[in-house]
Design a protein around this motif. Structure first.
Motif, PDB file in Angstrom:
ATOM      1  N   PRO A  59       0.830  -1.207   0.000  1.00 55.34           N
ATOM      2  CA  PRO A  59       0.000   0.000   0.000  1.00 55.34           C
ATOM      3  C   PRO A  59       0.872   1.268   0.000  1.00 55.34           C
ATOM      4  O   PRO A  59       2.041   1.226   0.369  1.00 55.34           O
ATOM      5  N   SER A  60       0.268   2.373  -0.385  1.00 56.34           N
ATOM      6  CA  SER A  60       0.996   3.643  -0.431  1.00 56.34           C
ATOM      7  C   SER A  60       1.307   4.127   0.986  1.00 56.34           C
ATOM      8  O   SER A  60       0.572   3.834   1.935  1.00 56.34           O
ATOM      9  N   THR A  61       2.368   4.884   1.098  1.00 58.89           N
ATOM     10  CA  THR A  61       2.755   5.427   2.404  1.00 58.89           C
ATOM     11  C   THR A  61       1.675   6.335   2.983  1.00 58.89           C
ATOM     12  O   THR A  61       1.394   6.242   4.187  1.00 58.89           O
ATOM     13  N   PRO A  62       1.048   7.231   2.182  1.00 59.25           N
ATOM     14  CA  PRO A  62      -0.030   8.049   2.767  1.00 59.25           C
ATOM     15  C   PRO A  62      -1.156   7.209   3.370  1.00 59.25           C
ATOM     16  O   PRO A  62      -1.683   7.544   4.432  1.00 59.25           O
ATOM     17  N   LEU A  63      -1.519   6.114   2.706  1.00 59.35           N
ATOM     18  CA  LEU A  63      -2.563   5.242   3.255  1.00 59.35           C
ATOM     19  C   LEU A  63      -2.113   4.639   4.582  1.00 59.35           C
ATOM     20  O   LEU A  63      -2.888   4.556   5.544  1.00 59.35           O
ATOM     21  N   LEU A  64      -0.852   4.239   4.658  1.00 64.15           N
ATOM     22  CA  LEU A  64      -0.330   3.664   5.896  1.00 64.15           C
ATOM     23  C   LEU A  64      -0.343   4.695   7.022  1.00 64.15           C
ATOM     24  O   LEU A  64      -0.637   4.360   8.177  1.00 64.15           O
ATOM     25  N   VAL A  66      -2.487   7.147   7.245  1.00 69.02           N
ATOM     26  CA  VAL A  66      -3.900   7.264   7.623  1.00 69.02           C
ATOM     27  C   VAL A  66      -4.270   6.138   8.586  1.00 69.02           C
ATOM     28  O   VAL A  66      -4.956   6.367   9.591  1.00 69.02           O
ATOM     29  N   PHE A  67      -3.805   4.924   8.292  1.00 68.51           N
ATOM     30  CA  PHE A  67      -4.073   3.790   9.191  1.00 68.51           C
ATOM     31  C   PHE A  67      -3.566   4.085  10.599  1.00 68.51           C
ATOM     32  O   PHE A  67      -4.243   3.803  11.587  1.00 68.51           O
ATOM     33  N   CYS A  68      -2.370   4.638  10.693  1.00 66.97           N
ATOM     34  CA  CYS A  68      -1.818   4.977  12.015  1.00 66.97           C
ATOM     35  C   CYS A  68      -2.621   6.108  12.659  1.00 66.97           C
ATOM     36  O   CYS A  68      -2.869   6.091  13.865  1.00 66.97           O
ATOM     37  N   GLY A  69      -3.030   7.069  11.836  1.00 65.59           N
ATOM     38  CA  GLY A  69      -3.806   8.195  12.358  1.00 65.59           C
ATOM     39  C   GLY A  69      -5.152   7.799  12.908  1.00 65.59           C
ATOM     40  O   GLY A  69      -5.648   8.403  13.865  1.00 65.59           O
ATOM     41  N   VAL A  70      -5.756   6.771  12.330  1.00 61.83           N
ATOM     42  CA  VAL A  70      -7.064   6.305  12.815  1.00 61.83           C
ATOM     43  C   VAL A  70      -6.971   5.882  14.277  1.00 61.83           C
ATOM     44  O   VAL A  70      -7.827   6.220  15.097  1.00 61.83           O
ATOM     45  N   MET A  71      -5.911   5.175  14.639  1.00 68.79           N
ATOM     46  CA  MET A  71      -5.754   4.766  16.039  1.00 68.79           C
ATOM     47  C   MET A  71      -5.520   5.981  16.926  1.00 68.79           C
ATOM     48  O   MET A  71      -6.063   6.086  18.024  1.00 68.79           O
ATOM     49  N   PHE A  72      -4.718   6.929  16.440  1.00 70.88           N
ATOM     50  CA  PHE A  72      -4.460   8.148  17.218  1.00 70.88           C
ATOM     51  C   PHE A  72      -5.760   8.897  17.493  1.00 70.88           C
ATOM     52  O   PHE A  72      -6.010   9.318  18.616  1.00 70.88           O
ATOM     53  N   TRP A  73      -6.607   9.041  16.452  1.00 71.30           N
ATOM     54  CA  TRP A  73      -7.869   9.756  16.637  1.00 71.30           C
ATOM     55  C   TRP A  73      -8.800   9.035  17.595  1.00 71.30           C
ATOM     56  O   TRP A  73      -9.473   9.670  18.405  1.00 71.30           O
ATOM     57  N   ASP A  74      -8.825   7.721  17.527  1.00 64.56           N
ATOM     58  CA  ASP A  74      -9.641   6.950  18.468  1.00 64.56           C
ATOM     59  C   ASP A  74      -9.155   7.198  19.895  1.00 64.56           C
ATOM     60  O   ASP A  74      -9.949   7.434  20.805  1.00 64.56           O
ATOM     61  N   LEU A  95      -5.241  -2.850  14.897  1.00 70.81           N
ATOM     62  CA  LEU A  95      -4.872  -3.643  13.707  1.00 70.81           C
ATOM     63  C   LEU A  95      -4.417  -2.738  12.564  1.00 70.81           C
ATOM     64  O   LEU A  95      -3.383  -2.985  11.932  1.00 70.81           O
ATOM     65  N   LEU A  96      -5.188  -1.682  12.311  1.00 66.54           N
ATOM     66  CA  LEU A  96      -4.828  -0.757  11.238  1.00 66.54           C
ATOM     67  C   LEU A  96      -3.477  -0.098  11.504  1.00 66.54           C
ATOM     68  O   LEU A  96      -2.616  -0.033  10.622  1.00 66.54           O
ATOM     69  N   CYS A  97      -3.303   0.386  12.721  1.00 64.38           N
ATOM     70  CA  CYS A  97      -2.052   1.051  13.060  1.00 64.38           C
ATOM     71  C   CYS A  97      -0.875   0.076  13.025  1.00 64.38           C
ATOM     72  O   CYS A  97       0.193   0.404  12.507  1.00 64.38           O
ATOM     73  N   GLY A  98      -1.063  -1.106  13.568  1.00 70.70           N
ATOM     74  CA  GLY A  98       0.010  -2.100  13.552  1.00 70.70           C
ATOM     75  C   GLY A  98       0.405  -2.474  12.136  1.00 70.70           C
ATOM     76  O   GLY A  98       1.587  -2.588  11.817  1.00 70.70           O
ATOM     77  N   TYR A  99      -0.603  -2.609  11.269  1.00 70.70           N
ATOM     78  CA  TYR A  99      -0.316  -2.913   9.864  1.00 70.70           C
ATOM     79  C   TYR A  99       0.425  -1.743   9.212  1.00 70.70           C
ATOM     80  O   TYR A  99       1.422  -1.935   8.517  1.00 70.70           O
ATOM     81  N   GLY A 100      -0.066  -0.538   9.445  1.00 75.51           N
ATOM     82  CA  GLY A 100       0.573   0.642   8.867  1.00 75.51           C
ATOM     83  C   GLY A 100       1.994   0.826   9.356  1.00 75.51           C
ATOM     84  O   GLY A 100       2.922   1.041   8.567  1.00 75.51           O
TER      85      GLY A 100
END
Length: 121
Positions: A59-64, A66-74, A95-100
């Motif tokens: 996946p693209s770095t920006p998407l990764l 975003v995955f990390c940011g989702v956990m931060f926002w939560d 899961l999203l953040c760990g994957y990213g």
């Protein structure tokens, strides 16, 4: 090594890595609390998925990010007492953040490897 001593080792490792291990934010299996909280469980599982899938999915770095940011926002929404997170949401965002994060680390290792190959040429 017995199952009990393996479990205790996992608990110590989780604590050392910074997990708060709160029972109200952890999953239980057969009456035993997971060694890490729901969010850390997700992060560790997401990292494993990234390591297993890296050869096939890039996946693209920006998407990764975003995955990390989702956990931060939560976390931030919960920390500001706007809305309490659930263990399921903690697991998914973890899961999203760990994957990213795991995939970004792998991209970094590939980049370092390419630099080392250039240096040898």
């Amino acid at each position: 090594m017995s199952v009990t001593s393996f479990y205790q080792t996992c608990v110590c490792v989780g604590h050392t890595l910074g997990c708060h291990q709160r029972p109200d934010r952890s999953f239980f299996f057969r009456g035993k609390q997971f060694p890490v909280c729901a969010r850390c469980t997700g992060v560790f599982l997401g990292e494993c998925v990234s390591f297993l899938s890296f050869r096939f999915v890039k996946p693209s770095t920006p998407l990764l990010l975003v995955f990390c940011g989702v956990m931060f926002w939560d976390w931030l929404i919960q920390a500001l007492a706007i809305r309490e997170s659930t263990n399921f949401r903690r697991l998914v965002t973890g899961l999203l953040c760990g994957y990213g994060y795991g995939t970004c680390v792998l991209y970094g290792l590939v980049w370092i490897r390419s630099l080392l190959k250039i240096g040898r040429a």
